[in-house]
Design a protein around this motif. Structure first.
Motif, PDB file in Angstrom:
ATOM      1  N   TYR A 153     -31.621   8.218 -17.220  1.00 50.26           N
ATOM      2  CA  TYR A 153     -31.260   8.781 -15.923  1.00 50.26           C
ATOM      3  C   TYR A 153     -30.811   7.669 -14.974  1.00 50.26           C
ATOM      4  O   TYR A 153     -31.295   7.516 -13.850  1.00 50.26           O
ATOM      5  N   ARG A 195     -36.203  10.423 -10.363  1.00 52.72           N
ATOM      6  CA  ARG A 195     -36.502  11.630 -11.142  1.00 52.72           C
ATOM      7  C   ARG A 195     -37.406  12.584 -10.367  1.00 52.72           C
ATOM      8  O   ARG A 195     -37.472  13.774 -10.681  1.00 52.72           O
ATOM      9  N   ALA A 217     -34.615  24.161 -11.624  1.00 54.05           N
ATOM     10  CA  ALA A 217     -34.267  22.951 -10.876  1.00 54.05           C
ATOM     11  C   ALA A 217     -35.065  21.759 -11.376  1.00 54.05           C
ATOM     12  O   ALA A 217     -34.654  20.612 -11.205  1.00 54.05           O
ATOM     13  N   ASN A 231     -33.714  18.048 -10.010  1.00 55.36           N
ATOM     14  CA  ASN A 231     -32.376  17.868  -9.469  1.00 55.36           C
ATOM     15  C   ASN A 231     -32.424  18.100  -7.961  1.00 55.36           C
ATOM     16  O   ASN A 231     -32.640  19.225  -7.501  1.00 55.36           O
ATOM     17  N   ASN A 257     -30.194  18.176  -5.729  1.00 60.29           N
ATOM     18  CA  ASN A 257     -29.154  19.039  -5.151  1.00 60.29           C
ATOM     19  C   ASN A 257     -29.433  20.516  -5.388  1.00 60.29           C
ATOM     20  O   ASN A 257     -28.804  21.367  -4.762  1.00 60.29           O
ATOM     21  N   GLU A 258     -30.329  20.834  -6.299  1.00 55.71           N
ATOM     22  CA  GLU A 258     -30.623  22.231  -6.630  1.00 55.71           C
ATOM     23  C   GLU A 258     -31.990  22.679  -6.128  1.00 55.71           C
ATOM     24  O   GLU A 258     -32.236  23.877  -5.972  1.00 55.71           O
TER      25      GLU A 258
END
Length: 649
Positions: free
Chosen positions: A15, A37, A71, A87, A89-90
């Motif tokens: 990541y 993360r 998410a 995530n 953004n979600e």
């Protein structure tokens, strides 16, 4: 991947993405952004309790949009490290926390929304670029109905449909109504092997044929009642055991039709797919009906390939994939020393070829890292400090970023990174850069030798070492006859040819001058021949202004394998030479004599206020003034900055 994660000498940064690579062989500095993360990977046990309470449901990229995820999720099964990712953004909100259900569900307390991205800087001796590939998006091919019909899928989507870890857990069904498909069709070369840029790419994607053959064999073994048909232009089963697999597929009853369908339409009531195809083997038009249609899509360069390519100064092929230093002798090396390529970053290939190339790249890197000293070719550039005016133009044109420069400081060549193309020497306005073994004095001496006697019958030819010069060798080995009037001056790159060389040769009586190098998209020095084109364009304009025929300066591209093209270039150059008369040469000499086009280098004046003359290397315009290293000079005629000082006697 798990073996890599456990290896004591391998540091795996999952990541994360590379933001910058600087330095040179043995001394690369890499800046990496390790993304947050929001889950402590060392504590997470992948229990999945957080996933069950997450309210966000979005399409799963790993399942190619056929499944869904939350998410907070695992990127893919067997991911290393086996820890969840949030995530940002979600997620419904982190600052302030608007949901927080996952935090409450995690008994280990692994979730921490206060995490931030971490910048890691490492020093490495070698770089292996393995950015992979993406698959072609068949949406522009509307005739196949991919964007209109649910039962038209790509080969990658079909793989997820039949996979036991896929959205249907291995149960074969078509996406439209989850019915069992009894008739499945495969269309090959979707997005590959076409000369129409709107319909795909001209290259073969290598693995598509065998992927389809494997899928048909799987269908026969797992679902023998399924009728399978493959539409193709020609099948390319060239690997070990591949032809045998093709024969097994045909023996299993799979029908192979040589021809690609023209259009697909669906019956709204049943969802059946109808298509017409010209069977080029039987020379007849056939109609077929399928429950499911699979498009065998080709490969395209990975999204991050171009970004990494610019960081480490790599060259790329017309298809967009990275280019190796030599396809046979150095298949994993690149023009940039210390940088290697592996896998589908270089070209589309299957797993076996990718593993083989990865092993080769690792071996090449280990050989480099085990050396106490690194040897370089003695053709590098050298900056003469007493001539350098600290303008920095040389650093801006170097295709390998081998020249370091800061405003107000002298330019410095990193010998380990320099490849000796000579573009910087041709660009320098004050002759402050010398090329070892390809110096200006040597090139002028060659022009003097070939033009002192009978210049009318001489074609002065500048040929790049890697392509044009090798192409001339190929023509000679192949006994391809062409006029012997060309006298070749070998340079490492066509970018080494300074405008001053051309003016000097014309002043010495050359009827025709030929500059030849690698093909425009195939430069051995990444993009150094762009500088060649720019300079020659300026020379043509300058010749027109002086009343000279621009056709006497030729620019041609030729590869090492094109001996017949070199023969053609020589024949055309000779025809042009025959059109040049002695009167034209005398007029050229007189014109260039009046404009005082410089010849071999003059030393820099010690007194910066000394009266001096200036000449534009592009159009040949001359004027007088005082030399001052701190003043930027430009041509009053064409406004070019390619200006050189001339000692005023």
């Amino acid at each position: 991947m798990m073996d890599v994660g456990r290896h004591p000498k391998i540091k795996l940064l999952a990541y994360a993405e590379v933001e910058d690579i600087s330095g040179y062989v043995g001394n690369f500095k890499v800046r990496i952004r390790k993304k947050a993360r929001y889950v402590d990977e060392s504590e997470c046990t992948s229990c999945g309790d957080c996933v069950e309470v997450c309210p966000i449901v979005i399409p799963d990229e790993y399942q190619v949009g056929l499944g869904s995820r939350r998410a907070i999720y695992l990127p893919f099964p067997q991911a290393v490290p086996s820890a969840y990712i949030v995530n940002a953004n979600e997620c419904l909100g982190q600052n302030p926390i608007a949901c927080g259900k996952c935090i409450e569900a995690c008994e280990k307390g692994c979730i921490d929304f206060a995490m931030h991205d971490e910048i890691i800087e490492v020093e490495v001796g070698a770089v292996v670029v393995a950015t992979g590939m993406d698959v072609y998006d068949p949406t522009p091919l509307d005739e196949y109905g991919y964007s209109s019909y649910e039962n038209v899928v790509t080969s990658l989507e079909f793989e997820r449909l039949i996979c036991s870890s896929g959205p249907l857990e291995g149960k074969l069904s078509r996406p439209g109504d989850l019915a069992f498909p009894k008739r499945i069709g495969f269309i090959q070369c979707v997005g590959s092997r076409t000369q129409d840029p709107d319909r795909g790419n001209p290259y073969c994607s290598n693995f598509c044929c065998m992927n389809t053959i494997k899928s048909t064999q799987y269908l026969h073994d797992a679902h023998p009642e399924v009728e399978t048909t493959v539409f193709y232009t020609d099948l390319r089963a060239f690997g070990k055991g591949f032809e045998e697999l093709l024969m097994r597929s045909k023996g299993s009853g799979v029908k192979y039709v040589r021809g690609l369908p023209g259009e697909v339409y669906e019956e709204p009531e049943t969802g059946d797919l109808h298509l017409m195809v010209e069977n080029t083997t039987s020379n007849r038009l056939e109609s077929h009906v399928f429950d499911l249609l699979v498009l065998a899509v080709g490969a395209v360069p990975g999204q991050n390939t171009e970004t990494i390519r610019q960081m480490v100064s790599l060259s790329k092929s017309p298809s967009g994939f990275l280019r190796e230093a030599h396809p046979k002798l150095r298949p994993v090396d690149t023009p940039t020393k210390g940088v290697f390529i592996a896998g589908c970053a270089e070209s589309p290939k299957d797993v076996r070829e990718s593993v083989t190339q990865a092993s080769a790249a690792a071996s090449r890197a280990s050989i480099l890292l085990n050396k106490d000293q690194f040897s370089v070719d003695a053709i590098t550039a050298v900056v003469e400090e007493d001539l350098c005016t600290k303008c920095g133009i040389c650093a801006s044109v170097c295709p390998f970023s081998a020249i370091t420069w800061q405003k107000g400081e002298l330019a410095e060549v990193i010998t380990a990174a320099c490849t000796g193309c000579g573009t910087c020497a041709a660009e320098c306005k004050f002759n402050a850069i010398t090329m070892r073994h390809f110096s200006d004095q040597a090139i002028y001496a060659q022009m003097d030798a070939m033009l002192d006697e009978d210049p009318l019958n001489t074609i002065v030819t500048f040929a790049c070492n890697w392509c044009s010069y090798a192409g001339a060798d190929t023509a000679g080995i192949g006994r391809m006859a062409y006029p012997p009037n060309a006298n070749i001056i070998r340079t490492m790159c066509s970018g080494r040819v300074s405008p001053e060389f051309v003016w000097y040769a014309f002043r010495k009586g050359a009827p025709v001058i030929l500059v030849s190098g690698c093909h425009y998209v195939d430069c051995h020095y990444i993009d150094a021949n762009r500088s060649t084109t720019r300079r020659v364009d300026g020379l043509w304009d300058g010749m027109e202004k002086k009343g000279l025929d621009p056709g006497r300066l030729l620019l041609e591209w030729c590869s090492a394998a094109e001996g017949n093209r070199w023969q053609h270039i020589m024949n055309e150059s000779e025809q042009k030479r025959q059109d040049v008369t002695q009167v034209m040469i005398d007029e050229t000499r007189e014109i260039l004599k009046e404009t005082k086009v410089p010849g071999p280098r003059n030393p820099r004046p010690r007194d910066e206020n000394q009266p001096a003359g200036f000449v534009c290397l592009i159009c040949g315009e001359t004027w007088e003034g005082n030399y001052n290293a701190g003043v930027e000079r430009s041509c009053p005629s064409c406004r070019s900055n390619s200006v050189r000082w001339i000692r005023k006697r």
